[in-house]
Design an enzyme around this catalytic site. Structure first.
Site, PDB file in Angstrom:
ATOM      1  N   GLY A  50       0.809  -1.214   0.000  1.00 52.98           N
ATOM      2  CA  GLY A  50       0.000   0.000   0.000  1.00 52.98           C
ATOM      3  C   GLY A  50       0.838   1.258   0.000  1.00 52.98           C
ATOM      4  O   GLY A  50       0.549   2.219   0.719  1.00 52.98           O
ATOM      5  N   ALA A  51       1.883   1.277  -0.843  1.00 53.93           N
ATOM      6  CA  ALA A  51       2.862   2.373  -0.800  1.00 53.93           C
ATOM      7  C   ALA A  51       2.536   3.526  -1.740  1.00 53.93           C
ATOM      8  O   ALA A  51       3.349   4.435  -1.878  1.00 53.93           O
ATOM      9  CB  ALA A  51       4.247   1.828  -1.124  1.00 53.93           C
ATOM     10  N   ASN A  52       1.376   3.509  -2.390  1.00 57.36           N
ATOM     11  CA  ASN A  52       1.077   4.557  -3.370  1.00 57.36           C
ATOM     12  C   ASN A  52       0.385   5.777  -2.765  1.00 57.36           C
ATOM     13  O   ASN A  52       0.234   6.804  -3.431  1.00 57.36           O
ATOM     14  CB  ASN A  52       0.219   4.007  -4.514  1.00 57.36           C
ATOM     15  CG  ASN A  52      -1.126   3.512  -4.032  1.00 57.36           C
ATOM     16  OD1 ASN A  52      -1.197   2.463  -3.406  1.00 57.36           O
ATOM     17  ND2 ASN A  52      -2.188   4.245  -4.302  1.00 57.36           N
ATOM     18  N   SER A  53      -0.019   5.695  -1.493  1.00 53.21           N
ATOM     19  CA  SER A  53      -0.694   6.839  -0.880  1.00 53.21           C
ATOM     20  C   SER A  53      -0.531   6.800   0.632  1.00 53.21           C
ATOM     21  O   SER A  53      -0.098   5.800   1.207  1.00 53.21           O
ATOM     22  CB  SER A  53      -2.191   6.845  -1.236  1.00 53.21           C
ATOM     23  OG  SER A  53      -2.841   5.714  -0.674  1.00 53.21           O
ATOM     24  N   GLY A  54      -0.878   7.919   1.274  1.00 54.28           N
ATOM     25  CA  GLY A  54      -0.924   7.978   2.725  1.00 54.28           C
ATOM     26  C   GLY A  54       0.357   7.587   3.427  1.00 54.28           C
ATOM     27  O   GLY A  54       1.463   7.968   3.044  1.00 54.28           O
ATOM     28  N   SER A 192      -3.204  -0.405  14.900  1.00 52.82           N
ATOM     29  CA  SER A 192      -3.929   0.808  15.275  1.00 52.82           C
ATOM     30  C   SER A 192      -4.270   0.744  16.752  1.00 52.82           C
ATOM     31  O   SER A 192      -4.466  -0.338  17.323  1.00 52.82           O
ATOM     32  CB  SER A 192      -5.219   0.924  14.455  1.00 52.82           C
ATOM     33  OG  SER A 192      -6.091   1.902  15.007  1.00 52.82           O
ATOM     34  N   TYR A 217     -13.011  -3.605  11.971  1.00 53.21           N
ATOM     35  CA  TYR A 217     -11.694  -2.989  11.774  1.00 53.21           C
ATOM     36  C   TYR A 217     -10.829  -3.218  13.009  1.00 53.21           C
ATOM     37  O   TYR A 217      -9.659  -3.614  12.898  1.00 53.21           O
ATOM     38  CB  TYR A 217     -11.833  -1.494  11.505  1.00 53.21           C
ATOM     39  CG  TYR A 217     -10.488  -0.804  11.375  1.00 53.21           C
ATOM     40  CD1 TYR A 217      -9.731  -0.939  10.215  1.00 53.21           C
ATOM     41  CD2 TYR A 217      -9.969  -0.038  12.425  1.00 53.21           C
ATOM     42  CE1 TYR A 217      -8.486  -0.326  10.089  1.00 53.21           C
ATOM     43  CE2 TYR A 217      -8.725   0.570  12.306  1.00 53.21           C
ATOM     44  CZ  TYR A 217      -7.990   0.423  11.139  1.00 53.21           C
ATOM     45  OH  TYR A 217      -6.757   1.017  11.027  1.00 53.21           O
TER      46      TYR A 217
END
Length: 336
Positions: A50-54, A192, A217
């Site tokens: 998930g390295a394309n955002s945030g 989290s 979640y």
């Protein structure tokens, strides 16, 4: 008239919050490594999901700056390529060499397709990794989905549990051999603080009896911690460490499934800019666990703001962690 009054009140409240934030929060925290060793990760290969955002994008940028060879494992290849192009431009504009260049110490940037909602995709990705990559020094399990409506993965798992836990569980297990042969190596798991509100219900892991998006979640994030602790136990003596972290409250697109009323959005945006961490700030603990000599040899611990923190007893239950591991092995097909 009423709408105008509400809007004015919201604007006034937002302004007050902004001023309070300026007074009490102060300037953004400095980067973990500041202007320090730009070659700290030189020669090391890091995989970030998930390295394309945030958070993932910010983590990639920081490790790239430290000289790492960064592999971006992303579901949407086009978006990942776009993000990679932006990262290259940002590094160049900041005065550093472009990733992959021979000059200087900047790392290399590689994009690979990985859909954690598909076990088939995870297996194909890992096969490609094992064929093409001679080493893997750091694996950062960063990707996640947050409080989405009820939906299922390609393999029929509840989406949040399937992506946040099971997809990363299979990914990590299939890459363990490469991590061990590259030792000393590290695994970093992004969880989290909301794990505190979750429980592992072995009778309904797939949430088919009932579904609450917030609880599910939290359950997936509790599973991340239990997975980390059990994996640390299994990795003792291998010189491969694994730690888990919470990034705090960060301004990212993770909350895209949360509906915010139109009138409240301006206030929410002000509050988030005033009090939430930026992605760069939120990424610092991931970068710390991936690169810092201070945590060399440390394993099975929970971190926040680059410091070890205590866990609730339910996140340290060894019998639950082992049972979850055993069931997860069956669910992802590692055991028949």
């Amino acid at each position: 008239m009423a709408v105008a009054t509400v809007a004015a009140l919201l604007a006034a409240l937002g302004g007050a919050l902004w001023l309070a934030a300026r007074r009490f929060v102060g300037p953004s925290v400095q980067r973990l490594h500041g202007g320090g060793n730009s070659s700290l990760m030189h020669g090391k290969t890091v995989l970030i999901t998930g390295a394309n955002s945030g958070l993932g994008r910010a983590t990639a940028a920081e490790l790239l700056r430290l000289g790492a060879r960064v592999i971006m494992g992303c579901r949407d290849r086009a978006r990942a390529e776009e993000a990679a192009g932006q990262l290259r431009r940002e590094l160049r504009e900041a005065g550093g060499p472009e990733p992959g260049s021979d000059a200087g110490e900047a790392g290399e940037l590689v994009v690979k397709e990985l859909d954690l909602a598909s076990l088939r995709s995870v297996r194909a990705f890992c096969q490609e990794m094992l064929q093409e990559e001679p080493r893997l020094d750091v694996l950062i399990n960063n990707a996640g989905i947050f409080q989405c409506p009820y939906m299922k993965t390609e393999d029929g798992f509840e989406m949040q549990f399937g992506v946040n836990h099971l997809g990363h569980f299979l990914l990590t297990n299939l890459l363990l051999g490469l991590l061990k042969s590259s030792a000393p190596s590290r695994i970093v798991v992004v969880s989290s603080k909301l794990y505190k509100y979750g429980d592992i219900n072995f009778e309904d892991l797939n949430s088919e009896q009932s579904y609450n998006k917030s609880f599910c979640y939290s359950r997936s994030k509790l599973a991340n911690i239990l997975f980390t602790r059990e994996l640390a136990r299994r990795l003792e003596g291998t010189n491969v460490t694994v730690n888990v972290l919470h990034p705090g409250i960060v301004r990212t697109n993770l909350g895209r499934h949360i509906h915010i009323p139109l009138l409240v959005k301006p206030l929410f945006n002000l509050v988030s800019w005033a009090f939430f961490k930026s992605p760069v700030e939120g990424a610092q603990t991931s970068v710390y666990l991936a690169s810092s000599p201070e945590v060399e040899g440390v394993s099975g611990k929970y971190f926040g703001d680059c410091k070890e923190e205590e866990l609730l007893p339910k996140a340290m239950d060894e019998s639950v962690a082992r049972k979850l591991w055993d069931i997860s092995e069956v669910m992802v097909g590692l055991l028949k």
